[in-house]
Design a protein around this motif. Structure first.
Motif, PDB file in Angstrom:
ATOM      1  N   ASN A  93      31.589  30.897  45.659  1.00  0.00           N
ATOM      2  CA  ASN A  93      32.805  31.432  46.276  1.00  0.00           C
ATOM      3  C   ASN A  93      33.965  31.266  45.300  1.00  0.00           C
ATOM      4  OD1 ASN A  93      32.199  32.076  49.307  1.00  0.00           O
ATOM      5  ND2 ASN A  93      31.190  30.106  48.915  1.00  0.00           N
ATOM      6  N   ASN A  94      34.610  32.372  44.956  1.00  0.00           N
ATOM      7  CA  ASN A  94      35.738  32.342  44.044  1.00  0.00           C
ATOM      8  C   ASN A  94      37.016  32.083  44.837  1.00  0.00           C
ATOM      9  OD1 ASN A  94      37.997  33.260  42.351  1.00  0.00           O
ATOM     10  ND2 ASN A  94      36.380  33.961  40.954  1.00  0.00           N
ATOM     11  N   SER A 100      32.772  36.126  47.665  1.00  0.00           N
ATOM     12  CA  SER A 100      31.577  35.286  47.736  1.00  0.00           C
ATOM     13  C   SER A 100      30.406  36.034  47.112  1.00  0.00           C
ATOM     14  CB  SER A 100      31.257  34.923  49.180  1.00  0.00           C
ATOM     15  OG  SER A 100      30.943  36.078  49.942  1.00  0.00           O
ATOM     16  N   TYR A 101      29.498  35.283  46.488  1.00  0.00           N
ATOM     17  CA  TYR A 101      28.368  35.880  45.776  1.00  0.00           C
ATOM     18  C   TYR A 101      27.144  35.006  46.019  1.00  0.00           C
ATOM     19  CZ  TYR A 101      25.296  37.106  41.897  1.00  0.00           C
ATOM     20  OH  TYR A 101      24.215  37.486  41.151  1.00  0.00           O
ATOM     21  N   SER A 102      26.017  35.626  46.325  1.00  0.00           N
ATOM     22  CA  SER A 102      24.783  34.860  46.488  1.00  0.00           C
ATOM     23  C   SER A 102      23.588  35.699  46.040  1.00  0.00           C
ATOM     24  CB  SER A 102      24.591  34.415  47.940  1.00  0.00           C
ATOM     25  OG  SER A 102      24.416  35.529  48.792  1.00  0.00           O
ATOM     26  N   THR A 103      22.600  35.023  45.482  1.00  0.00           N
ATOM     27  CA  THR A 103      21.345  35.651  45.090  1.00  0.00           C
ATOM     28  C   THR A 103      20.288  34.574  44.945  1.00  0.00           C
ATOM     29  OG1 THR A 103      20.279  37.140  43.507  1.00  0.00           O
ATOM     30  CG2 THR A 103      21.726  35.470  42.594  1.00  0.00           C
ATOM     31  N   LYS A 104      19.039  34.956  45.028  1.00  0.00           N
ATOM     32  CA  LYS A 104      17.914  34.061  44.747  1.00  0.00           C
ATOM     33  C   LYS A 104      16.697  34.922  44.468  1.00  0.00           C
ATOM     34  CE  LYS A 104      17.285  33.263  49.731  1.00  0.00           C
ATOM     35  NZ  LYS A 104      17.160  32.211  50.781  1.00  0.00           N
ATOM     36  N   ALA A 105      15.970  34.565  43.396  1.00  0.00           N
ATOM     37  CA  ALA A 105      14.839  35.383  42.975  1.00  0.00           C
ATOM     38  C   ALA A 105      14.029  34.648  41.914  1.00  0.00           C
ATOM     39  CB  ALA A 105      15.327  36.718  42.418  1.00  0.00           C
ATOM     40  N   PRO A 106      12.766  35.015  41.747  1.00  0.00           N
ATOM     41  CA  PRO A 106      11.963  34.461  40.650  1.00  0.00           C
ATOM     42  C   PRO A 106      12.308  35.142  39.331  1.00  0.00           C
ATOM     43  CG  PRO A 106      10.648  36.005  41.919  1.00  0.00           C
ATOM     44  CD  PRO A 106      11.965  35.879  42.636  1.00  0.00           C
ATOM     45  N   TYR A 107      11.919  34.497  38.234  1.00  0.00           N
ATOM     46  CA  TYR A 107      12.035  35.099  36.909  1.00  0.00           C
ATOM     47  C   TYR A 107      10.818  34.686  36.088  1.00  0.00           C
ATOM     48  CZ  TYR A 107      13.839  30.427  35.743  1.00  0.00           C
ATOM     49  OH  TYR A 107      13.996  29.063  35.609  1.00  0.00           O
ATOM     50  N   PHE A 108      10.572  35.436  35.024  1.00  0.00           N
ATOM     51  CA  PHE A 108       9.356  35.259  34.242  1.00  0.00           C
ATOM     52  C   PHE A 108       9.666  35.349  32.748  1.00  0.00           C
ATOM     53  CE2 PHE A 108       8.651  37.533  38.182  1.00  0.00           C
ATOM     54  CZ  PHE A 108       7.686  36.756  38.824  1.00  0.00           C
ATOM     55  N   LYS A 138      18.153  40.547  44.174  1.00  0.00           N
ATOM     56  CA  LYS A 138      19.051  41.234  45.092  1.00  0.00           C
ATOM     57  C   LYS A 138      20.331  40.413  45.252  1.00  0.00           C
ATOM     58  CE  LYS A 138      15.550  43.802  47.632  1.00  0.00           C
ATOM     59  NZ  LYS A 138      14.992  44.144  48.973  1.00  0.00           N
ATOM     60  N   VAL A 139      21.443  41.112  45.379  1.00  0.00           N
ATOM     61  CA  VAL A 139      22.755  40.488  45.396  1.00  0.00           C
ATOM     62  C   VAL A 139      23.444  40.728  46.741  1.00  0.00           C
ATOM     63  CG1 VAL A 139      25.063  40.573  44.397  1.00  0.00           C
ATOM     64  CG2 VAL A 139      23.069  40.634  42.910  1.00  0.00           C
ATOM     65  N   ASP A 140      24.069  39.674  47.258  1.00  0.00           N
ATOM     66  CA  ASP A 140      24.990  39.792  48.393  1.00  0.00           C
ATOM     67  C   ASP A 140      26.392  39.447  47.897  1.00  0.00           C
ATOM     68  OD1 ASP A 140      22.801  40.303  50.000  1.00  0.00           O
ATOM     69  OD2 ASP A 140      22.670  38.260  50.781  1.00  0.00           O
ATOM     70  N   MET A 141      27.358  40.327  48.129  1.00  0.00           N
ATOM     71  CA  MET A 141      28.749  40.074  47.753  1.00  0.00           C
ATOM     72  C   MET A 141      29.655  40.486  48.908  1.00  0.00           C
ATOM     73  SD  MET A 141      28.978  41.378  43.775  1.00  0.00           S
ATOM     74  CE  MET A 141      30.673  40.845  43.632  1.00  0.00           C
ATOM     75  N   ALA A 142      30.722  39.730  49.108  1.00  0.00           N
ATOM     76  CA  ALA A 142      31.649  40.058  50.188  1.00  0.00           C
ATOM     77  C   ALA A 142      33.025  39.492  49.883  1.00  0.00           C
ATOM     78  CB  ALA A 142      31.137  39.516  51.512  1.00  0.00           C
ATOM     79  N   GLU A 158      31.776  44.645  51.443  1.00  0.00           N
ATOM     80  CA  GLU A 158      30.575  43.837  51.609  1.00  0.00           C
ATOM     81  C   GLU A 158      29.384  44.590  51.029  1.00  0.00           C
ATOM     82  OE1 GLU A 158      28.300  41.236  55.055  1.00  0.00           O
ATOM     83  OE2 GLU A 158      29.435  43.025  55.622  1.00  0.00           O
ATOM     84  N   ILE A 159      28.591  43.886  50.237  1.00  0.00           N
ATOM     85  CA  ILE A 159      27.339  44.414  49.688  1.00  0.00           C
ATOM     86  C   ILE A 159      26.223  43.476  50.122  1.00  0.00           C
ATOM     87  CG2 ILE A 159      26.033  44.821  47.570  1.00  0.00           C
ATOM     88  CD1 ILE A 159      28.677  45.518  46.223  1.00  0.00           C
ATOM     89  N   VAL A 160      25.173  44.042  50.682  1.00  0.00           N
ATOM     90  CA  VAL A 160      24.063  43.225  51.174  1.00  0.00           C
ATOM     91  C   VAL A 160      22.757  43.726  50.566  1.00  0.00           C
ATOM     92  CG1 VAL A 160      22.765  42.443  53.196  1.00  0.00           C
ATOM     93  CG2 VAL A 160      25.253  42.783  53.351  1.00  0.00           C
TER      94      VAL A 160
END
Length: 229
Positions: A93-94, A100-108, A138-142, A158-160
């Motif tokens: 959160n800025n 606000s910004y959130s994401t979660k994902a695997p990487y390789f 995937k990104v969530d921003m609001a 808002e981006i979901v």
């Protein structure tokens, strides 16, 4: 020149520069690149599994971080093909922009390390390597409703779940030290260079799983607990 051509040219120049850097480093360290040390040691020397403990510590003290593990094959104590898999997440959160910004994902990551020591068959190693890395996330921003400074009307956005991705390369330098039995501890430093990316429609992605906070280049580090089998 089109944007696609410019991107392709930039990627080609980057890949060539990384290869030259890696070749020069290895050539200076061992005199001759990609030549197996002549002795009776067999080609396949086992494998190692490891986990990084630096990423979870960063996550505990900040609003982003990773969990990561790897599988590395030992060929003649000299070449070490490696696969690294991790899971990165951020919840930020800025306070200035209130975004606000959130994401979660695997990487390789996939690549290979090269033992730079003259005596390859000691239990301790200094190595250099290259990686290709990729993540799709995937990104969530609001942003909460605020008054427009010009018109005075309330605005928000808002981006979901917007899909993003990133490809990048890494140059790795590190060491492994035997503690006792199969247990090793190791650390490495990584220079990361973004190759291609797709950000969300709102602009720059604040955090990319496995890569870190936004930017064309970034330095990173790992501290690994290793079981050498």
């Amino acid at each position: 020149m089109t944007q696609i051509q410019k991107t392709s040219t930039s990627i080609s120049r980057l890949a060539f520069s990384l290869l030259l850097l890696f070749a020069a480093t290895v050539a200076q360290a061992q005199g001759k690149l990609f030549s197996l040390q002549k002795d009776s040691v067999p080609l396949f020397r086992g494998f190692a599994v490891s986990v990084d403990i630096a990423g979870p510590l960063v996550k505990a003290m900040s609003d982003y971080g990773e969990m990561e593990g790897s599988l590395r094959i030992n060929l003649h104590d000299q070449y070490f093909p490696i696969v690294e898999i991790g899971y990165g997440e951020a919840d930020h959160n800025n306070e200035v922009t209130q975004i606000s910004y959130s994401t979660k994902a695997p990487y390789f990551r996939v690549g290979c390390d090269l033992n730079l020591l003259k005596n390859k068959h000691t239990p301790n190693r200094i190595y250099g390597g290259l990686r290709y890395a990729f993540t799709s996330y995937k990104v969530d921003m609001a942003r909460p409703e605020v008054s427009d400074p010009i018109w005075g009307s309330p605005t928000s956005f808002e981006i979901v779940g917007e899909s993003c991705n990133q490809h990048w390369a890494e140059v790795v330098i590190g060491l492994d030290a035997k503690i006792f039995g199969p247990l090793h501890l190791g650390w490495n430093v990584r220079y990361k260079r973004r190759l291609a990316h797709k950000d969300c429609s709102a602009g720059k992605t604040w955090y990319v799983p496995g890569y870190g906070k936004w930017g064309d280049t970034r330095l990173g580090a790992n501290f690994n607990v290793i079981i050498d089998i």
